[in-house]
Design a protein around this motif. Sequence first.
Motif, PDB file in Angstrom:
ATOM      1  N   VAL A 139     -12.740  39.245 -31.995  1.00  0.00           N
ATOM      2  CA  VAL A 139     -12.611  39.483 -33.433  1.00  0.00           C
ATOM      3  C   VAL A 139     -13.591  38.606 -34.207  1.00  0.00           C
ATOM      4  O   VAL A 139     -14.261  39.069 -35.135  1.00  0.00           O
ATOM      5  CB  VAL A 139     -11.166  39.231 -33.907  1.00  0.00           C
ATOM      6  N   LEU A 140     -13.681  37.339 -33.820  1.00  0.00           N
ATOM      7  CA  LEU A 140     -14.564  36.425 -34.550  1.00  0.00           C
ATOM      8  C   LEU A 140     -16.022  36.832 -34.405  1.00  0.00           C
ATOM      9  O   LEU A 140     -16.787  36.801 -35.372  1.00  0.00           O
ATOM     10  CB  LEU A 140     -14.354  34.990 -34.070  1.00  0.00           C
ATOM     11  N   MET A 141     -16.417  37.223 -33.196  1.00  0.00           N
ATOM     12  CA  MET A 141     -17.798  37.685 -33.002  1.00  0.00           C
ATOM     13  C   MET A 141     -18.044  38.981 -33.775  1.00  0.00           C
ATOM     14  O   MET A 141     -19.095  39.147 -34.406  1.00  0.00           O
ATOM     15  CB  MET A 141     -18.095  37.869 -31.513  1.00  0.00           C
ATOM     16  N   GLY A 142     -17.085  39.898 -33.736  1.00  0.00           N
ATOM     17  CA  GLY A 142     -17.234  41.153 -34.470  1.00  0.00           C
ATOM     18  C   GLY A 142     -17.380  40.907 -35.964  1.00  0.00           C
ATOM     19  O   GLY A 142     -18.231  41.508 -36.625  1.00  0.00           O
ATOM     20  N   HIS A 143     -16.579  40.005 -36.500  1.00  0.00           N
ATOM     21  CA  HIS A 143     -16.657  39.674 -37.918  1.00  0.00           C
ATOM     22  C   HIS A 143     -18.012  39.058 -38.247  1.00  0.00           C
ATOM     23  O   HIS A 143     -18.656  39.430 -39.236  1.00  0.00           O
ATOM     24  CB  HIS A 143     -15.514  38.732 -38.299  1.00  0.00           C
ATOM     25  N   ALA A 144     -18.449  38.115 -37.426  1.00  0.00           N
ATOM     26  CA  ALA A 144     -19.737  37.457 -37.670  1.00  0.00           C
ATOM     27  C   ALA A 144     -20.894  38.460 -37.606  1.00  0.00           C
ATOM     28  O   ALA A 144     -21.814  38.400 -38.426  1.00  0.00           O
ATOM     29  CB  ALA A 144     -19.954  36.326 -36.660  1.00  0.00           C
ATOM     30  N   LEU A 145     -20.857  39.368 -36.664  1.00  0.00           N
ATOM     31  CA  LEU A 145     -21.921  40.370 -36.549  1.00  0.00           C
ATOM     32  C   LEU A 145     -21.905  41.336 -37.732  1.00  0.00           C
ATOM     33  O   LEU A 145     -22.949  41.740 -38.233  1.00  0.00           O
ATOM     34  CB  LEU A 145     -21.788  41.137 -35.231  1.00  0.00           C
ATOM     35  N   ALA A 146     -20.713  41.711 -38.187  1.00  0.00           N
ATOM     36  CA  ALA A 146     -20.596  42.658 -39.305  1.00  0.00           C
ATOM     37  C   ALA A 146     -20.941  42.009 -40.641  1.00  0.00           C
ATOM     38  O   ALA A 146     -21.626  42.613 -41.467  1.00  0.00           O
ATOM     39  CB  ALA A 146     -19.180  43.219 -39.357  1.00  0.00           C
ATOM     40  N   ALA A 147     -20.467  40.799 -40.854  1.00  0.00           N
ATOM     41  CA  ALA A 147     -20.631  40.140 -42.151  1.00  0.00           C
ATOM     42  C   ALA A 147     -21.952  39.401 -42.282  1.00  0.00           C
ATOM     43  O   ALA A 147     -22.417  39.151 -43.389  1.00  0.00           O
ATOM     44  CB  ALA A 147     -19.476  39.170 -42.379  1.00  0.00           C
ATOM     45  N   GLY A 148     -22.541  39.024 -41.152  1.00  0.00           N
ATOM     46  CA  GLY A 148     -23.777  38.257 -41.177  1.00  0.00           C
ATOM     47  C   GLY A 148     -23.506  36.774 -41.021  1.00  0.00           C
ATOM     48  O   GLY A 148     -22.381  36.294 -41.208  1.00  0.00           O
ATOM     49  N   SER A 149     -24.526  36.063 -40.699  1.00  0.00           N
ATOM     50  CA  SER A 149     -24.433  34.628 -40.456  1.00  0.00           C
ATOM     51  C   SER A 149     -23.933  33.888 -41.700  1.00  0.00           C
ATOM     52  O   SER A 149     -24.278  34.233 -42.823  1.00  0.00           O
ATOM     53  CB  SER A 149     -25.817  34.101 -40.058  1.00  0.00           C
ATOM     54  N   GLY A 150     -23.101  32.879 -41.460  1.00  0.00           N
ATOM     55  CA  GLY A 150     -22.627  32.029 -42.547  1.00  0.00           C
ATOM     56  C   GLY A 150     -21.281  32.418 -43.119  1.00  0.00           C
ATOM     57  O   GLY A 150     -20.738  31.697 -43.952  1.00  0.00           O
ATOM     58  N   VAL A 151     -20.707  33.533 -42.692  1.00  0.00           N
ATOM     59  CA  VAL A 151     -19.411  33.961 -43.231  1.00  0.00           C
ATOM     60  C   VAL A 151     -18.262  33.449 -42.369  1.00  0.00           C
ATOM     61  O   VAL A 151     -17.279  32.938 -42.891  1.00  0.00           O
ATOM     62  CB  VAL A 151     -19.347  35.497 -43.371  1.00  0.00           C
ATOM     63  N   ASN A 152     -18.372  33.588 -41.064  1.00  0.00           N
ATOM     64  CA  ASN A 152     -17.322  33.136 -40.166  1.00  0.00           C
ATOM     65  C   ASN A 152     -17.905  32.067 -39.242  1.00  0.00           C
ATOM     66  O   ASN A 152     -18.604  32.377 -38.286  1.00  0.00           O
ATOM     67  CB  ASN A 152     -16.768  34.302 -39.347  1.00  0.00           C
ATOM     68  N   PRO A 153     -17.620  30.790 -39.526  1.00  0.00           N
ATOM     69  CA  PRO A 153     -18.274  29.720 -38.767  1.00  0.00           C
ATOM     70  C   PRO A 153     -17.968  29.748 -37.274  1.00  0.00           C
ATOM     71  O   PRO A 153     -18.846  29.472 -36.458  1.00  0.00           O
ATOM     72  CB  PRO A 153     -17.746  28.439 -39.413  1.00  0.00           C
ATOM     73  N   LEU A 154     -16.745  30.103 -36.906  1.00  0.00           N
ATOM     74  CA  LEU A 154     -16.411  30.129 -35.491  1.00  0.00           C
ATOM     75  C   LEU A 154     -16.948  31.389 -34.818  1.00  0.00           C
ATOM     76  O   LEU A 154     -17.276  31.361 -33.628  1.00  0.00           O
ATOM     77  CB  LEU A 154     -14.906  29.969 -35.287  1.00  0.00           C
ATOM     78  N   GLY A 155     -17.092  32.460 -35.565  1.00  0.00           N
ATOM     79  CA  GLY A 155     -17.769  33.644 -35.034  1.00  0.00           C
ATOM     80  C   GLY A 155     -19.232  33.347 -34.783  1.00  0.00           C
ATOM     81  O   GLY A 155     -19.789  33.713 -33.734  1.00  0.00           O
TER      82      GLY A 155
END
Length: 173
Positions: A139-155
């Motif tokens: 989920v964290l990786m998916g969120h980071a990939l969808a939202a872009g860098s800087g949105v989900n630090p653990l993603g």
Amino acid sequence: MTDQPAVPTDDPTVLTDRDLEVLAEQLGREPRGVVGIAARCVCGRPLVVRTAPRLPDGTPFPTTYYLTHPGAVAAASRLEAQGVMREMTERLGEDEELAAAYRRAHEHYLARRAELGQVEEIDGISAGGMPTRVKCIHVLMGHALAAGSGVNPLGDEALALVRDQWRPDRCSC
């Protein structure tokens, strides 16, 4: 192989019949509740889908950003097997800045899901354990990939940890 970043998009109109075919291949089943492609591999195949907060059968579904690319899924699974979730959760209790950034990621996730509709049963619940723990690297990786860098630090951190195994800027389809 191309060295360009995955292209985030939240436009539900980009979902094509071919995307649905590829998703069925990737998942080994028919995709459910997909409303768009949130990020694509550099070759154009789905990497992360955006999913409705209520599946067609009525089931509440909090996972708005669902990681589908087999290489990314395998890399996330390896991190989980290595105990990275426990380590990240411990750091949330020790690092106030990280915890605050993770809470902001949670709020971002909720806001993006709310664009697709409200589902009372999952109100206030994002995914992946946010905002207080880490229970799903996918989920964290998916969120980071969808939202872009800087949105989900653990993603973002998880993506950095898997760079030797899988990278969004190189096709491995």
